[in-house]
Design a protein around this motif. Structure first.
Motif, PDB file in Angstrom:
ATOM      1  N   VAL A 161      27.044  24.789  33.173  1.00 44.21           N
ATOM      2  CA  VAL A 161      28.356  25.226  33.650  1.00 44.21           C
ATOM      3  C   VAL A 161      28.836  26.426  32.847  1.00 44.21           C
ATOM      4  CG1 VAL A 161      30.795  24.587  33.827  1.00 44.21           C
ATOM      5  CG2 VAL A 161      29.022  22.953  34.518  1.00 44.21           C
ATOM      6  N   SER A 162      28.682  26.351  31.538  1.00 44.38           N
ATOM      7  CA  SER A 162      29.105  27.448  30.664  1.00 44.38           C
ATOM      8  C   SER A 162      28.351  28.730  30.966  1.00 44.38           C
ATOM      9  CB  SER A 162      28.906  27.051  29.201  1.00 44.38           C
ATOM     10  OG  SER A 162      29.308  28.092  28.337  1.00 44.38           O
ATOM     11  N   ASN A 163      27.064  28.619  31.238  1.00 41.25           N
ATOM     12  CA  ASN A 163      26.256  29.803  31.542  1.00 41.25           C
ATOM     13  C   ASN A 163      26.686  30.471  32.839  1.00 41.25           C
ATOM     14  OD1 ASN A 163      24.720  29.549  29.219  1.00 41.25           O
ATOM     15  ND2 ASN A 163      23.067  28.420  30.223  1.00 41.25           N
ATOM     16  N   VAL A 164      27.011  29.662  33.849  1.00 45.28           N
ATOM     17  CA  VAL A 164      27.467  30.223  35.124  1.00 45.28           C
ATOM     18  C   VAL A 164      28.789  30.970  34.934  1.00 45.28           C
ATOM     19  CG1 VAL A 164      28.354  29.646  37.412  1.00 45.28           C
ATOM     20  CG2 VAL A 164      26.265  28.565  36.578  1.00 45.28           C
ATOM     21  N   ILE A 165      29.718  30.349  34.206  1.00 47.99           N
ATOM     22  CA  ILE A 165      31.005  30.988  33.961  1.00 47.99           C
ATOM     23  C   ILE A 165      30.820  32.288  33.195  1.00 47.99           C
ATOM     24  CG2 ILE A 165      33.202  30.774  32.735  1.00 47.99           C
ATOM     25  CD1 ILE A 165      33.107  27.764  33.361  1.00 47.99           C
ATOM     26  N   SER A 166      30.014  32.248  32.131  1.00 50.90           N
ATOM     27  CA  SER A 166      29.791  33.442  31.308  1.00 50.90           C
ATOM     28  C   SER A 166      29.164  34.575  32.122  1.00 50.90           C
ATOM     29  CB  SER A 166      28.891  33.101  30.120  1.00 50.90           C
ATOM     30  OG  SER A 166      29.525  32.197  29.250  1.00 50.90           O
ATOM     31  N   GLU A 167      28.237  34.217  33.004  1.00 49.53           N
ATOM     32  CA  GLU A 167      27.570  35.228  33.835  1.00 49.53           C
ATOM     33  C   GLU A 167      28.576  35.991  34.689  1.00 49.53           C
ATOM     34  OE1 GLU A 167      24.525  35.448  37.667  1.00 49.53           O
ATOM     35  OE2 GLU A 167      24.693  33.580  36.521  1.00 49.53           O
ATOM     36  N   TYR A 168      29.471  35.259  35.352  1.00 55.18           N
ATOM     37  CA  TYR A 168      30.433  35.909  36.236  1.00 55.18           C
ATOM     38  C   TYR A 168      31.527  36.642  35.462  1.00 55.18           C
ATOM     39  CZ  TYR A 168      28.435  34.248  40.561  1.00 55.18           C
ATOM     40  OH  TYR A 168      27.588  34.061  41.632  1.00 55.18           O
ATOM     41  N   VAL A 169      31.934  36.079  34.327  1.00 52.74           N
ATOM     42  CA  VAL A 169      32.948  36.755  33.512  1.00 52.74           C
ATOM     43  C   VAL A 169      32.424  38.100  33.029  1.00 52.74           C
ATOM     44  CG1 VAL A 169      34.175  36.680  31.311  1.00 52.74           C
ATOM     45  CG2 VAL A 169      34.160  34.665  32.791  1.00 52.74           C
ATOM     46  N   GLU A 170      31.205  38.131  32.517  1.00 53.83           N
ATOM     47  CA  GLU A 170      30.636  39.379  32.007  1.00 53.83           C
ATOM     48  C   GLU A 170      30.372  40.379  33.137  1.00 53.83           C
ATOM     49  OE1 GLU A 170      30.338  40.363  28.880  1.00 53.83           O
ATOM     50  OE2 GLU A 170      31.379  38.495  28.418  1.00 53.83           O
ATOM     51  N   LYS A 171      29.916  39.881  34.279  1.00 52.11           N
ATOM     52  CA  LYS A 171      29.562  40.757  35.391  1.00 52.11           C
ATOM     53  C   LYS A 171      30.776  41.460  35.969  1.00 52.11           C
ATOM     54  CE  LYS A 171      26.957  40.651  39.752  1.00 52.11           C
ATOM     55  NZ  LYS A 171      26.205  39.780  40.703  1.00 52.11           N
ATOM     56  N   TYR A 172      31.905  40.753  36.030  1.00 51.21           N
ATOM     57  CA  TYR A 172      33.074  41.316  36.708  1.00 51.21           C
ATOM     58  C   TYR A 172      34.288  41.485  35.785  1.00 51.21           C
ATOM     59  CZ  TYR A 172      30.386  40.109  40.871  1.00 51.21           C
ATOM     60  OH  TYR A 172      29.405  40.013  41.822  1.00 51.21           O
ATOM     61  N   ARG A 173      34.082  41.454  34.501  1.00 53.20           N
ATOM     62  CA  ARG A 173      35.196  41.471  33.545  1.00 53.20           C
ATOM     63  C   ARG A 173      36.149  42.649  33.759  1.00 53.20           C
ATOM     64  NH1 ARG A 173      35.883  39.332  28.518  1.00 53.20           N
ATOM     65  NH2 ARG A 173      33.675  38.762  28.306  1.00 53.20           N
ATOM     66  N   ASP A 174      35.616  43.837  33.938  1.00 53.44           N
ATOM     67  CA  ASP A 174      36.443  45.044  34.021  1.00 53.44           C
ATOM     68  C   ASP A 174      36.606  45.571  35.446  1.00 53.44           C
ATOM     69  OD1 ASP A 174      36.795  45.193  31.180  1.00 53.44           O
ATOM     70  OD2 ASP A 174      34.726  45.893  31.038  1.00 53.44           O
ATOM     71  N   GLN A 175      36.332  44.731  36.423  1.00 56.68           N
ATOM     72  CA  GLN A 175      36.414  45.172  37.810  1.00 56.68           C
ATOM     73  C   GLN A 175      37.866  45.448  38.213  1.00 56.68           C
ATOM     74  OE1 GLN A 175      34.368  43.764  41.943  1.00 56.68           O
ATOM     75  NE2 GLN A 175      35.373  42.149  40.789  1.00 56.68           N
ATOM     76  N   THR A 176      38.067  46.538  38.923  1.00 56.04           N
ATOM     77  CA  THR A 176      39.382  46.874  39.458  1.00 56.04           C
ATOM     78  C   THR A 176      39.215  47.307  40.912  1.00 56.04           C
ATOM     79  OG1 THR A 176      39.156  49.187  38.723  1.00 56.04           O
ATOM     80  CG2 THR A 176      40.254  47.644  37.208  1.00 56.04           C
ATOM     81  N   GLY A 177      40.325  47.457  41.607  1.00 57.29           N
ATOM     82  CA  GLY A 177      40.248  47.929  42.985  1.00 57.29           C
ATOM     83  C   GLY A 177      40.925  46.988  43.948  1.00 57.29           C
ATOM     84  N   ASP A 178      40.870  47.352  45.226  1.00 56.50           N
ATOM     85  CA  ASP A 178      41.508  46.548  46.273  1.00 56.50           C
ATOM     86  C   ASP A 178      40.900  45.156  46.323  1.00 56.50           C
ATOM     87  OD1 ASP A 178      43.018  48.740  46.884  1.00 56.50           O
ATOM     88  OD2 ASP A 178      41.770  49.384  48.582  1.00 56.50           O
ATOM     89  N   GLY A 179      41.766  44.167  46.462  1.00 55.73           N
ATOM     90  CA  GLY A 179      41.309  42.795  46.617  1.00 55.73           C
ATOM     91  C   GLY A 179      40.961  42.089  45.324  1.00 55.73           C
ATOM     92  N   VAL A 180      41.027  42.794  44.201  1.00 52.14           N
ATOM     93  CA  VAL A 180      40.682  42.174  42.923  1.00 52.14           C
ATOM     94  C   VAL A 180      41.910  41.477  42.349  1.00 52.14           C
ATOM     95  CG1 VAL A 180      39.923  42.585  40.554  1.00 52.14           C
ATOM     96  CG2 VAL A 180      38.873  43.846  42.430  1.00 52.14           C
TER      97      VAL A 180
END
Length: 201
Positions: A161-180
């Motif tokens: 569970v921790s690995n899945v959460i960490s993967e998505y947090v790191e992948k999209y941490r600084d994402q900005t834009g419409d719908g975010v």
């Protein structure tokens, strides 16, 4: 180096001094807002918490004294300083702090207040979406389960569970834009107390 390029830090275990500084309810709220929403100014925080910018500025400086937050490098002006919480996991349960009664009290206050805030956010969300009838329209995952596990199986699941959460947090941490939007992510997995049927017979 910009805030988006700062290196990852290893988990920081808060000492008694940092926990005492964080045990002030408004400081913890400010710290939590910076954790959840990113860099802010004293003015933007003041609007959110209902205090003056002078009050929030004071508490920001107190948090900074203990390296709980820092100024955003190369951002802001002398009159409008931006503050952020450095990236990296933070452990609020400190063996060093638990040695003294004051340290134990500060630890208890911080942990209880932190989870109280998280619980209130969840309740507020549930109230706001109470009229949503179609689960497809509800952008949330709210689920509870009970499992019979050995300790080894629990640690295996917790790591997954921790690995899945960490993967998505790191992948999209600084994402900005419409719908975010920003999402709070919680994983509450803990052993239930023993059920003594003799008490209910």
């Amino acid at each position: 180096m910009t805030s988006n390029e700062q290196p990852q830090r290893e988990e920081r275990v808060l000492d008694a001094s940092a926990l005492k500084a964080l045990s002030h309810p408004l400081r913890l709220e400010i710290y939590d807002l910076l954790s959840q929403y990113g860099a802010q100014t004293a003015s933007s925080l003041a609007e959110h918490v209902g205090e003056s910018s002078g009050v929030t500025s004071y508490h920001l400086r107190e948090l900074a004294k203990h390296d709980l937050i820092r100024e955003v490098p190369g951002h802001g002006t002398a009159r409008e300083r931006w503050w952020e919480r450095p990236r990296g996991a933070v452990a609020m349960g400190s063996p060093e702090a638990s040695v003294t009664p004051a340290g134990k009290l500060a630890t208890s206050i911080v942990i209880e207040e932190f989870y109280r805030r998280r619980h209130e956010q969840l309740i507020a969300f549930l109230r706001e979406t109470a009229d949503v009838k179609d689960d497809d329209e509800l952008t949330a995952l709210l689920t509870t389960s009970t499992a019979a596990l050995t300790d080894a199986q629990f640690f295996e699941m917790a790591e997954a569970v921790s690995n899945v959460i960490s993967e998505y947090v790191e992948k999209y941490r600084d994402q900005t834009g419409d719908g975010v939007r920003r999402f709070a992510i919680r994983a509450d997995i803990f052993p239930l107390p023993a059920f003594d049927s003799s008490e209910h017979s």
